[in-house]
Motif scaffolding. Structure first.
Motif, PDB file in Angstrom:
ATOM      1  N   HIS A 104       6.496  25.780  12.511  1.00  0.00           N
ATOM      2  CA  HIS A 104       5.448  24.764  12.517  1.00  0.00           C
ATOM      3  C   HIS A 104       4.403  25.112  11.473  1.00  0.00           C
ATOM      4  CE1 HIS A 104       6.859  22.789  16.211  1.00  0.00           C
ATOM      5  NE2 HIS A 104       7.182  24.002  16.593  1.00  0.00           N
ATOM      6  N   PRO A 105       4.645  24.757  10.214  1.00  0.00           N
ATOM      7  CA  PRO A 105       3.695  25.132   9.160  1.00  0.00           C
ATOM      8  C   PRO A 105       2.328  24.490   9.292  1.00  0.00           C
ATOM      9  CG  PRO A 105       5.337  23.580   8.340  1.00  0.00           C
ATOM     10  CD  PRO A 105       5.795  24.003   9.704  1.00  0.00           C
ATOM     11  N   THR A 106       2.224  23.394  10.062  1.00  0.00           N
ATOM     12  CA  THR A 106       0.925  22.728  10.202  1.00  0.00           C
ATOM     13  C   THR A 106       0.200  23.121  11.479  1.00  0.00           C
ATOM     14  OG1 THR A 106       1.937  20.821  11.313  1.00  0.00           O
ATOM     15  CG2 THR A 106       1.766  20.735   8.914  1.00  0.00           C
ATOM     16  N   ALA A 107       0.695  24.132  12.171  1.00  0.00           N
ATOM     17  CA  ALA A 107       0.105  24.492  13.462  1.00  0.00           C
ATOM     18  C   ALA A 107      -1.374  24.835  13.338  1.00  0.00           C
ATOM     19  CB  ALA A 107       0.865  25.667  14.074  1.00  0.00           C
ATOM     20  N   ASP A 108      -1.753  25.481  12.239  1.00  0.00           N
ATOM     21  CA  ASP A 108      -3.150  25.885  12.078  1.00  0.00           C
ATOM     22  C   ASP A 108      -4.032  24.754  11.557  1.00  0.00           C
ATOM     23  OD1 ASP A 108      -2.508  28.420  12.919  1.00  0.00           O
ATOM     24  OD2 ASP A 108      -2.084  29.146  10.893  1.00  0.00           O
ATOM     25  N   LYS A 109      -3.412  23.601  11.277  1.00  0.00           N
ATOM     26  CA  LYS A 109      -4.180  22.504  10.696  1.00  0.00           C
ATOM     27  C   LYS A 109      -4.436  21.397  11.713  1.00  0.00           C
ATOM     28  CE  LYS A 109      -2.077  23.311   6.152  1.00  0.00           C
ATOM     29  NZ  LYS A 109      -1.281  22.727   5.060  1.00  0.00           N
ATOM     30  N   ARG A 110      -4.119  21.639  12.947  1.00  0.00           N
ATOM     31  CA  ARG A 110      -4.286  20.601  13.953  1.00  0.00           C
ATOM     32  C   ARG A 110      -5.760  20.207  14.066  1.00  0.00           C
ATOM     33  NH1 ARG A 110      -3.437  22.418  18.788  1.00  0.00           N
ATOM     34  NH2 ARG A 110      -2.964  20.409  19.736  1.00  0.00           N
ATOM     35  N   HIS A 111      -5.977  18.913  14.109  1.00  0.00           N
ATOM     36  CA  HIS A 111      -7.343  18.380  14.119  1.00  0.00           C
ATOM     37  C   HIS A 111      -7.485  17.544  15.376  1.00  0.00           C
ATOM     38  CE1 HIS A 111     -11.098  16.745  12.408  1.00  0.00           C
ATOM     39  NE2 HIS A 111     -10.712  15.589  12.924  1.00  0.00           N
ATOM     40  N   VAL A 112      -7.836  18.154  16.474  1.00  0.00           N
ATOM     41  CA  VAL A 112      -7.956  17.432  17.732  1.00  0.00           C
ATOM     42  C   VAL A 112      -9.406  17.487  18.204  1.00  0.00           C
ATOM     43  CG1 VAL A 112      -7.205  17.260  20.118  1.00  0.00           C
ATOM     44  CG2 VAL A 112      -5.570  17.921  18.355  1.00  0.00           C
ATOM     45  N   ARG A 113     -10.072  16.358  18.154  1.00  0.00           N
ATOM     46  CA  ARG A 113     -11.450  16.290  18.619  1.00  0.00           C
ATOM     47  C   ARG A 113     -11.607  15.160  19.629  1.00  0.00           C
ATOM     48  NH1 ARG A 113     -15.113  17.500  13.187  1.00  0.00           N
ATOM     49  NH2 ARG A 113     -14.184  19.514  12.716  1.00  0.00           N
ATOM     50  N   ALA A 114     -10.518  14.872  20.325  1.00  0.00           N
ATOM     51  CA  ALA A 114     -10.583  13.842  21.351  1.00  0.00           C
ATOM     52  C   ALA A 114     -11.318  14.383  22.575  1.00  0.00           C
ATOM     53  CB  ALA A 114      -9.170  13.407  21.736  1.00  0.00           C
ATOM     54  N   LEU A 115     -11.924  13.463  23.306  1.00  0.00           N
ATOM     55  CA  LEU A 115     -12.660  13.844  24.503  1.00  0.00           C
ATOM     56  C   LEU A 115     -11.759  13.824  25.732  1.00  0.00           C
ATOM     57  CD1 LEU A 115     -15.953  11.802  24.002  1.00  0.00           C
ATOM     58  CD2 LEU A 115     -15.492  14.166  23.358  1.00  0.00           C
ATOM     59  N   GLU A 116     -12.185  14.490  26.773  1.00  0.00           N
ATOM     60  CA  GLU A 116     -11.534  14.409  28.067  1.00  0.00           C
ATOM     61  C   GLU A 116     -12.483  13.693  29.023  1.00  0.00           C
ATOM     62  OE1 GLU A 116     -10.136  18.096  29.546  1.00  0.00           O
ATOM     63  OE2 GLU A 116      -9.099  18.657  27.694  1.00  0.00           O
ATOM     64  N   ASP A 117     -12.003  12.614  29.619  1.00  0.00           N
ATOM     65  CA  ASP A 117     -12.831  11.801  30.526  1.00  0.00           C
ATOM     66  C   ASP A 117     -14.124  11.357  29.845  1.00  0.00           C
ATOM     67  OD1 ASP A 117     -10.999  12.106  32.641  1.00  0.00           O
ATOM     68  OD2 ASP A 117     -11.856  14.082  33.105  1.00  0.00           O
ATOM     69  N   GLY A 118     -13.983  10.893  28.591  1.00  0.00           N
ATOM     70  CA  GLY A 118     -15.153  10.432  27.850  1.00  0.00           C
ATOM     71  C   GLY A 118     -15.695   9.120  28.385  1.00  0.00           C
ATOM     72  N   ASP A 119     -16.959   8.876  28.114  1.00  0.00           N
ATOM     73  CA  ASP A 119     -17.619   7.635  28.512  1.00  0.00           C
ATOM     74  C   ASP A 119     -17.816   6.812  27.241  1.00  0.00           C
ATOM     75  OD1 ASP A 119     -18.972   5.640  29.752  1.00  0.00           O
ATOM     76  OD2 ASP A 119     -20.758   6.810  30.262  1.00  0.00           O
ATOM     77  N   TYR A 120     -17.201   5.633  27.196  1.00  0.00           N
ATOM     78  CA  TYR A 120     -17.205   4.808  25.991  1.00  0.00           C
ATOM     79  C   TYR A 120     -17.780   3.431  26.310  1.00  0.00           C
ATOM     80  CZ  TYR A 120     -13.655   8.360  25.053  1.00  0.00           C
ATOM     81  OH  TYR A 120     -12.979   9.550  24.931  1.00  0.00           O
ATOM     82  N   ARG A 121     -18.683   2.976  25.443  1.00  0.00           N
ATOM     83  CA  ARG A 121     -19.267   1.649  25.632  1.00  0.00           C
ATOM     84  C   ARG A 121     -19.670   1.042  24.286  1.00  0.00           C
ATOM     85  NH1 ARG A 121     -23.645   3.112  30.309  1.00  0.00           N
ATOM     86  NH2 ARG A 121     -22.361   4.695  31.309  1.00  0.00           N
ATOM     87  N   ASP A 122     -19.873  -0.262  24.318  1.00  0.00           N
ATOM     88  CA  ASP A 122     -20.434  -1.022  23.196  1.00  0.00           C
ATOM     89  C   ASP A 122     -19.457  -1.204  22.038  1.00  0.00           C
ATOM     90  OD1 ASP A 122     -22.696  -1.091  24.720  1.00  0.00           O
ATOM     91  OD2 ASP A 122     -23.858   0.305  23.493  1.00  0.00           O
ATOM     92  N   MET A 123     -19.737  -2.205  21.237  1.00  0.00           N
ATOM     93  CA  MET A 123     -19.000  -2.455  19.994  1.00  0.00           C
ATOM     94  C   MET A 123     -19.934  -2.178  18.826  1.00  0.00           C
ATOM     95  SD  MET A 123     -17.005  -5.875  18.629  1.00  0.00           S
ATOM     96  CE  MET A 123     -15.539  -5.530  19.607  1.00  0.00           C
ATOM     97  N   TRP A 124     -19.535  -1.230  17.985  1.00  0.00           N
ATOM     98  CA  TRP A 124     -20.335  -0.847  16.827  1.00  0.00           C
ATOM     99  C   TRP A 124     -19.794  -1.533  15.578  1.00  0.00           C
ATOM    100  CZ3 TRP A 124     -23.181   4.344  16.306  1.00  0.00           C
ATOM    101  CH2 TRP A 124     -23.767   4.705  17.525  1.00  0.00           C
ATOM    102  N   VAL A 125     -20.689  -2.081  14.786  1.00  0.00           N
ATOM    103  CA  VAL A 125     -20.327  -2.797  13.568  1.00  0.00           C
ATOM    104  C   VAL A 125     -21.009  -2.127  12.375  1.00  0.00           C
ATOM    105  CG1 VAL A 125     -20.384  -5.007  12.359  1.00  0.00           C
ATOM    106  CG2 VAL A 125     -20.118  -4.960  14.855  1.00  0.00           C
ATOM    107  N   TYR A 126     -20.201  -1.623  11.448  1.00  0.00           N
ATOM    108  CA  TYR A 126     -20.778  -1.053  10.228  1.00  0.00           C
ATOM    109  C   TYR A 126     -21.114  -2.195   9.284  1.00  0.00           C
ATOM    110  CZ  TYR A 126     -21.225   1.107   5.673  1.00  0.00           C
ATOM    111  OH  TYR A 126     -21.699   1.484   4.436  1.00  0.00           O
ATOM    112  N   CYS A 127     -22.393  -2.339   8.969  1.00  0.00           N
ATOM    113  CA  CYS A 127     -22.877  -3.436   8.134  1.00  0.00           C
ATOM    114  C   CYS A 127     -23.066  -2.943   6.706  1.00  0.00           C
ATOM    115  CB  CYS A 127     -24.177  -4.001   8.697  1.00  0.00           C
ATOM    116  SG  CYS A 127     -23.972  -4.741  10.332  1.00  0.00           S
ATOM    117  N   GLU A 128     -22.126  -3.271   5.866  1.00  0.00           N
ATOM    118  CA  GLU A 128     -22.169  -2.817   4.479  1.00  0.00           C
ATOM    119  C   GLU A 128     -23.172  -3.641   3.678  1.00  0.00           C
ATOM    120  OE1 GLU A 128     -19.172  -2.357   0.623  1.00  0.00           O
ATOM    121  OE2 GLU A 128     -18.342  -2.457   2.660  1.00  0.00           O
TER     122      GLU A 128
END
Length: 586
Positions: free
Chosen positions: A139-163
């Motif tokens: 597994h050559p990419t084992a050290d490159k794993r990028h996991v920043r997901a939450l456990e039992d996260g609280d999610y709300r609202d719709m965010w709009v990036y206004c360019e």
């Protein structure tokens, strides 16, 4: 038989026959198709429907299933229709006494578990990373794993990036705010929760735009101002947006982040970005940093629940699970002729939020601003690191915006159907355009990406600035004339709001026919000169055409309401036969 397959396009035929389950009637429809238009795609649709119900009839013949005579795939389909545990157990005994196939026995046992459930609380195997689950593999990419997901996260609202550009909101920002307002109003009605539309402004001197964002639908505007953010910077904008998105106490956020009165959740439920050059870059970077998914270049959004049986998304193969409040993100698929709906769903052992999309400019209406709307404006506090500004912009120039195809009464568009003689085809398009008082010439992406060689005097008309469609300009003229255009979805989204659409093509099954008011089956190299002559002679009544009247060309037989006008120009050349070879860009 009352069902005539010839009255349906291939795209319409599939949904139309979904209500027909009688095998004999389906066979009659197949015979009618073979005797009529004899389309390969249509016949495949009907045949697959026949196979489905013919198999059902065989299974229901005497109520008995002989597993030894069935493939593993057929057995899997048959098991889905069995709801009685006793019948399943009988099949299991039959298989053990006969072929005794492990895969079949496993399918039957899984179906038994699904039907009867379990009296005990199920224990699910903990998900392991690949390097632990399969230690014998490299597994050559084992050290490159990028996991920043939450456990039992609280999610709300719709965010709009206004360019913004040159200190002002761009139109797609207003479109997204209006659509977000519409979605979250419906969300409150459907789910009983009042969640907010949050506008995000990043740049220099952007606070003054906050009230405008509120007038277009935002409940809250979060902004960050810094003179170094005057121009878009990938690293800096990504860091600022993600810091805004992560609430107090976020495991991957700042330790010194204080709680905010206007929010008490970990991350946004939904994020929406413009599918512009900068917006595409930022959306991918932000969603990657927040460790979630992204549906890019969307033209439709809606929110509803979904029942999913995908083994990657449910805890147990064969189970079904309902996912609530799912953002459905519609985008043209890679063929260019169909839409795909993208869902960003949690896995059993990993959460995927925010659910993110980028929106093609022009996909939604710009709402009327409501100056009386009230909202909250929040200044975001973050010290920007010098390392985030890795690129110094020493100078810049404003490019010529090029040709604006919008606002004209008539737009003539040329597609890959000019391929037999590209220069002559372009000349005919220019001549037709010049015959109108207020018209401009556009092209499809197929022309932009082609290897056609054009003479110098028409080369100016072949540039990307004239492209119409998903990645080009969106036009809504009174009259749209498409010559040699196949009608891929990517092109359709750029012109289907035109009042009257006239298409010219040698292929009677071209997709553009389905959304044309007038379809001329003929050679564009012969049809376009006749149209030009008729306009110059004042013999073409455009008002009548726009009002649904009848227009003829020499030798033509006209019909209205999406009918066909046939010329005597034959069917050799001048049509668009590129739907399979050009990647569906026309």
């Amino acid at each position: 038989m009352t069902f005539d397959p010839g009255e349906y396009s291939i795209q319409e035929l599939g949904p139309a026959i979904q209500e027909i389950e009688d095998v004999e009637e389906l066979r009659e429809i197949l015979e009618a198709e073979e005797a009529g238009e004899d389309r390969v795609g249509a016949k495949k649709l009907i045949e697959s429907r026949i196979e489905k119900f013919a198999a059902d009839d065989e299974d229901d013949g005497d109520g008995a299933i002989d597993l030894a005579e069935m493939s593993i795939a057929d057995i899997a389909n048959a098991l889905r229709r069995i709801e009685e545990v006793e019948e399943l157990e009988a099949l299991l005994e039959q298989e053990e006494a006969g072929e005794d196939r492990d895969s079949v026995k496993r399918q039957i046992n899984n179906r038994i578990d699904s039907v009867q459930g379990s009296d005990e609380e199920e224990e699910y195997e903990e998900a392991l990373p690949p390097e632990e689950k399969y230690p014998e593999l490299d597994h050559p990419t084992a050290d490159k794993r990028h996991v920043r997901a939450l456990e039992d996260g609280d999610y709300r609202d719709m965010w709009v990036y206004c360019e913004t550009q040159r200190g002002e909101l761009i139109d797609v920002s207003r479109e997204m705010l209006g659509k977000a307002r519409e979605l979250m109003d419906q969300y409150a009605e459907d789910y009983g929760d009042d969640e907010q539309v949050v506008a995000v402004l990043i740049g220099d001197d952007v606070e003054r735009l906050a009230e405008e964002c509120i007038s277009y639908g935002a409940d809250v505007v979060v902004y960050h101002e810094d003179e170094r953010l005057e121009r878009f910077q990938h690293k800096a904008y990504t860091e600022v947006f993600c810091d805004m998105a992560r609430g107090a106490g976020h495991p991957y956020g700042r330790d010194d982040r204080h709680e905010e009165e206007w929010r008490d959740y970990d991350e946004p439920r939904y994020t929406v970005f413009p599918a512009t050059n900068n917006g595409r870059d930022l959306s991918a970077l932000v969603q990657g940093e927040l460790d979630s998914g992204l549906a890019s270049d969307c033209s439709g959004l809606y929110i509803e629940n979904n029942v999913i049986s995908n083994p990657a998304k449910v805890r147990k193969e064969g189970d079904k699970e309902e996912f609530e409040r799912v953002l459905h993100m519609k985008r043209p698929d890679f063929s260019g002729f169909e839409y795909s709906t993208i869902l960003c769903l949690d896995n059993p052992n990993r959460e995927f939020h925010p659910q993110g999309a980028s929106v093609i400019p022009g996909s939604f209406e710009i709402p009327e601003p409501d100056a009386a709307r009230e909202g909250e404006v929040v200044e975001h506090d973050l010290d920007l690191e010098e390392d985030w500004f890795r690129v110094a912009i020493t100078d810049h120039d404003v490019l010529d915006p090029g040709i604006d195809l919008t606002g004209h009464e008539v737009v003539v568009c040329l597609g890959r159907g000019i391929g037999d003689d590209p220069t002559r085809g372009m000349e005919l398009g220019v001549e037709l355009t010049d015959a109108f008082e207020d018209a401009e010439l556009g092209i499809t992406r197929g022309i932009v990406t082609s290897s056609y060689e054009f003479d110098g005097h028409v080369e100016q008309y072949t540039k990307e600035e004239r492209q119409i469609g998903e990645t080009g300009q969106i036009v809504e003229p009174d009259l749209y004339i498409a010559a040699g255009v196949s009608g891929a979805i990517q092109h359709k989204v750029g012109m289907d709001e035109s009042d009257t659409i006239v298409s010219i093509n040698t292929n009677p099954d071209a997709d553009i026919r389905d959304f044309s008011d007038y379809f001329i089956e003929g050679d564009l190299f012969e049809v376009l000169p006749r149209l030009t002559e008729a306009i110059e002679a004042g013999e073409l009544d455009l008002k009548a055409a726009a009002d649904g009247g009848t227009t003829t060309t020499d030798g033509g037989t006209p019909t209205t309401d999406g009918g066909t006008t046939t010329t005597d120009g034959g069917t050799t050349g001048g049509g668009d036969d590129a739907s399979a070879s050009d990647g569906g860009d026309d």
